[in-house]
Write an enzyme that holds these catalytic residues in place. Structure first.
Site, PDB file in Angstrom:
ATOM      1  N   LYS A  20       0.833  -1.217   0.000  1.00  0.00           N
ATOM      2  CA  LYS A  20       0.000   0.000   0.000  1.00  0.00           C
ATOM      3  C   LYS A  20       0.865   1.264   0.000  1.00  0.00           C
ATOM      4  CE  LYS A  20      -2.001  -1.251   3.901  1.00  0.00           C
ATOM      5  NZ  LYS A  20      -1.343  -2.526   4.181  1.00  0.00           N
TER       6      LYS A  20
ATOM      7  N   ARG B  76      -9.928   0.779   8.597  1.00  0.00           N
ATOM      8  CA  ARG B  76      -9.557  -0.590   8.954  1.00  0.00           C
ATOM      9  C   ARG B  76     -10.669  -1.303   9.708  1.00  0.00           C
ATOM     10  NH1 ARG B  76      -3.609   0.363   8.953  1.00  0.00           N
ATOM     11  NH2 ARG B  76      -2.637  -1.656   9.254  1.00  0.00           N
TER      12      ARG B  76
ATOM     13  N   ARG C  11      11.814  -5.478   5.082  1.00  0.00           N
ATOM     14  CA  ARG C  11      11.588  -4.055   4.800  1.00  0.00           C
ATOM     15  C   ARG C  11      12.463  -3.131   5.656  1.00  0.00           C
ATOM     16  NH1 ARG C  11       5.708  -1.695   5.396  1.00  0.00           N
ATOM     17  NH2 ARG C  11       5.816  -2.809   7.370  1.00  0.00           N
TER      18      ARG C  11
HETATM   19  P1  AP5 Z   1       0.503   0.603   8.861  1.00  0.00           P
HETATM   20  O1  AP5 Z   1       1.700   1.457   8.883  1.00  0.00           O
HETATM   21  O2  AP5 Z   1      -0.691   1.031   8.074  1.00  0.00           O
HETATM   22  O3  AP5 Z   1       0.958  -0.847   8.467  1.00  0.00           O
HETATM   23  P2  AP5 Z   1       0.282  -2.040   7.629  1.00  0.00           P
HETATM   24  O4  AP5 Z   1      -1.123  -1.876   7.188  1.00  0.00           O
HETATM   25  O5  AP5 Z   1       0.572  -3.216   8.467  1.00  0.00           O
HETATM   26  O6  AP5 Z   1       0.961  -1.980   6.287  1.00  0.00           O
HETATM   27  P3  AP5 Z   1       2.476  -1.847   6.053  1.00  0.00           P
HETATM   28  O7  AP5 Z   1       2.910  -0.436   6.131  1.00  0.00           O
HETATM   29  O8  AP5 Z   1       3.202  -2.836   6.932  1.00  0.00           O
HETATM   30  O9  AP5 Z   1       2.596  -2.435   4.579  1.00  0.00           O
HETATM   31  P4  AP5 Z   1       2.300  -1.814   3.162  1.00  0.00           P
HETATM   32  O10 AP5 Z   1       1.091  -2.486   2.584  1.00  0.00           O
HETATM   33  O11 AP5 Z   1       2.293  -0.317   3.185  1.00  0.00           O
HETATM   34  O12 AP5 Z   1       3.560  -2.361   2.380  1.00  0.00           O
HETATM   35  P5  AP5 Z   1       4.885  -1.608   1.834  1.00  0.00           P
HETATM   36  O13 AP5 Z   1       4.535  -0.798   0.631  1.00  0.00           O
HETATM   37  O14 AP5 Z   1       5.628  -0.938   2.935  1.00  0.00           O
HETATM   38  O15 AP5 Z   1      -0.028   0.353  10.349  1.00  0.00           O
HETATM   39  C1  AP5 Z   1       0.862   0.026  11.413  1.00  0.00           C
HETATM   40  C2  AP5 Z   1       0.086  -0.047  12.720  1.00  0.00           C
HETATM   41  O16 AP5 Z   1      -0.537   1.230  13.014  1.00  0.00           O
HETATM   42  C3  AP5 Z   1      -1.109  -1.030  12.737  1.00  0.00           C
HETATM   43  O17 AP5 Z   1      -0.691  -2.345  13.040  1.00  0.00           O
HETATM   44  C4  AP5 Z   1      -1.982  -0.416  13.858  1.00  0.00           C
HETATM   45  O18 AP5 Z   1      -1.460  -0.686  15.133  1.00  0.00           O
HETATM   46  C5  AP5 Z   1      -1.830   1.087  13.596  1.00  0.00           C
HETATM   47  N1  AP5 Z   1      -2.829   1.611  12.647  1.00  0.00           N
HETATM   48  C6  AP5 Z   1      -2.570   2.191  11.428  1.00  0.00           C
HETATM   49  N2  AP5 Z   1      -3.715   2.574  10.831  1.00  0.00           N
HETATM   50  C7  AP5 Z   1      -4.725   2.244  11.691  1.00  0.00           C
HETATM   51  C8  AP5 Z   1      -6.131   2.378  11.614  1.00  0.00           C
HETATM   52  N3  AP5 Z   1      -6.743   2.913  10.544  1.00  0.00           N
HETATM   53  N4  AP5 Z   1      -6.865   1.919  12.667  1.00  0.00           N
HETATM   54  C9  AP5 Z   1      -6.282   1.383  13.768  1.00  0.00           C
HETATM   55  N5  AP5 Z   1      -4.926   1.217  13.892  1.00  0.00           N
HETATM   56  C10 AP5 Z   1      -4.163   1.643  12.855  1.00  0.00           C
HETATM   57  O19 AP5 Z   1       5.687  -2.885   1.325  1.00  0.00           O
HETATM   58  C11 AP5 Z   1       6.221  -3.839   2.237  1.00  0.00           C
HETATM   59  C12 AP5 Z   1       7.583  -4.366   1.719  1.00  0.00           C
HETATM   60  O20 AP5 Z   1       7.356  -5.084   0.510  1.00  0.00           O
HETATM   61  C13 AP5 Z   1       8.605  -3.257   1.363  1.00  0.00           C
HETATM   62  O21 AP5 Z   1       9.885  -3.670   1.736  1.00  0.00           O
HETATM   63  C14 AP5 Z   1       8.479  -3.093  -0.160  1.00  0.00           C
HETATM   64  O22 AP5 Z   1       9.719  -2.672  -0.739  1.00  0.00           O
HETATM   65  C15 AP5 Z   1       8.097  -4.497  -0.597  1.00  0.00           C
HETATM   66  N6  AP5 Z   1       7.185  -4.485  -1.745  1.00  0.00           N
HETATM   67  C16 AP5 Z   1       6.116  -3.653  -1.963  1.00  0.00           C
HETATM   68  N7  AP5 Z   1       5.516  -3.954  -3.121  1.00  0.00           N
HETATM   69  C17 AP5 Z   1       6.194  -5.019  -3.644  1.00  0.00           C
HETATM   70  C18 AP5 Z   1       6.030  -5.803  -4.838  1.00  0.00           C
HETATM   71  N8  AP5 Z   1       5.022  -5.566  -5.701  1.00  0.00           N
HETATM   72  N9  AP5 Z   1       6.897  -6.813  -5.046  1.00  0.00           N
HETATM   73  C19 AP5 Z   1       7.903  -7.078  -4.159  1.00  0.00           C
HETATM   74  N10 AP5 Z   1       8.102  -6.372  -3.020  1.00  0.00           N
HETATM   75  C20 AP5 Z   1       7.260  -5.363  -2.772  1.00  0.00           C
END
Ligand code: AP5
Length: 218
Positions: free
Chosen positions: A14, A88, A127
């Site tokens: 995302k 969420r 990551r």
């Molecule tokens: P948040 O920061 O939103 O984390 P998440 O939803 O767990 O998502 P991530 O940031 O971990 O992943 P992403 O989908 O953005 O992936 P990314 O692009 O980085 O939330 C963290 C915490 O905050 C929650 O657990 C909660 O406690 C709280 N919170 C936040 N919002 C909330 C809400 N609305 N309500 C309640 N609590 C809330 O990619 C991941 C990795 O994969 C990177 O290394 C990237 O380089 C790699 N990658 C990306 N795309 C690809 C691809 N196509 N192929 C290969 N590798 C890839």
């Protein structure tokens, strides 16, 4: 103008796709995860309250995140908002609909990013991000060109998140399937849902999202 939600499990990509949309289309990324991490780093009373919850991989209360989004919506939309990691829960989805209506906006599309759990573990545990500009990297799939140095801004402050562990990921996935995945049905029912294959290369996923936006954005 298009206002979109990027919906998917932790590590679905995302944040990576949101940054591309900001760069390529001038949209405004609203990541509740980033807002909460900023609050945590600032040491504010709210930041101290949410720190432990986030590190355990649980969801922060609806009241806090809805308040954060409400504050940002009044700052202006650019070419549209990208809601990254929000909503969420069903309560957050209802609140978002009310907030958008209040500012005379509507949702253009909800983009579900589908990735299986095995790929998520590899993505999350590899990551790291730049502490200065927020660029997202991966040990295997997207390392920096010069080890220890951000390709974009040259900073050497590269960081790993406290919740990017196998144990915390299990909890984050549980929260996602229990509380967030019902939104897929909710937005299917409202007619706003689009699904993309999040397992493809970053550019392939971006092309699918662009296809949705060019078909749906107004
Ligand atoms: P948040 O920061 O939103 O984390 P998440 O939803 O767990 O998502 P991530 O940031 O971990 O992943 P992403 O989908 O953005 O992936 P990314 O692009 O980085 O939330 C963290 C915490 O905050 C929650 O657990 C909660 O406690 C709280 N919170 C936040 N919002 C909330 C809400 N609305 N309500 C309640 N609590 C809330 O990619 C991941 C990795 O994969 C990177 O290394 C990237 O380089 C790699 N990658 C990306 N795309 C690809 C691809 N196509 N192929 C290969 N590798 C890839």
């Amino acid at each position: 103008m298009a206002n979109i939600i990027l919906l998917g499990p932790p590590g679905a990509g995302k944040g990576t796709q949101a940054r591309l949309l900001v760069e390529q289309r001038g949209m405004v990324q609203l990541s509740t995860g980033d807002m909460l991490r900023d609050a945590k780093a600032s040491g504010s009373a709210m930041g101290r309250r949410v720190a432990e919850v986030m590190d355990r991989g649980q969801l922060v209360t609806d009241e806090i995140v809805i308040g954060l989004i409400e504050e940002k919506l009044s700052a202006g939309a650019g070419a549209g908002f990208i809601f990254d990691g929000f909503p969420r829960t069903l309560a957050q989805a209802d609140a978002l609909a009310r907030l958008l209506e209040r500012i005379g906006q509507r949702l253009s599309a909800v983009i579900e990013m589908r990735v299986d759990d095995a790929a998520l573990l590899a993505r999350i545990t590899g990551r790291f991000t730049c502490g200065n500009c927020g660029e997202v990297y991966h040990d295997v799939t997207r390392p920096t060109a010069v080890p220890g140095k951000c390709d974009v801004c040259g900073a050497t402050d590269l960081r790993r998140r406290a919740d990017d562990t196998e144990e915390s990921l299990k909890q984050r996935l549980m929260e996602y399937y229990k509380k967030t995945s019902p939104l897929i049905g909710y937005y299917y029912a409202t007619g706003d849902l689009f699904s993309v294959d999040g397992l493809g290369a970053v550019e392939a996923v971006a092309a699918e999202i662009s296809g949705v936006l060019d078909g749906e954005g107004d």
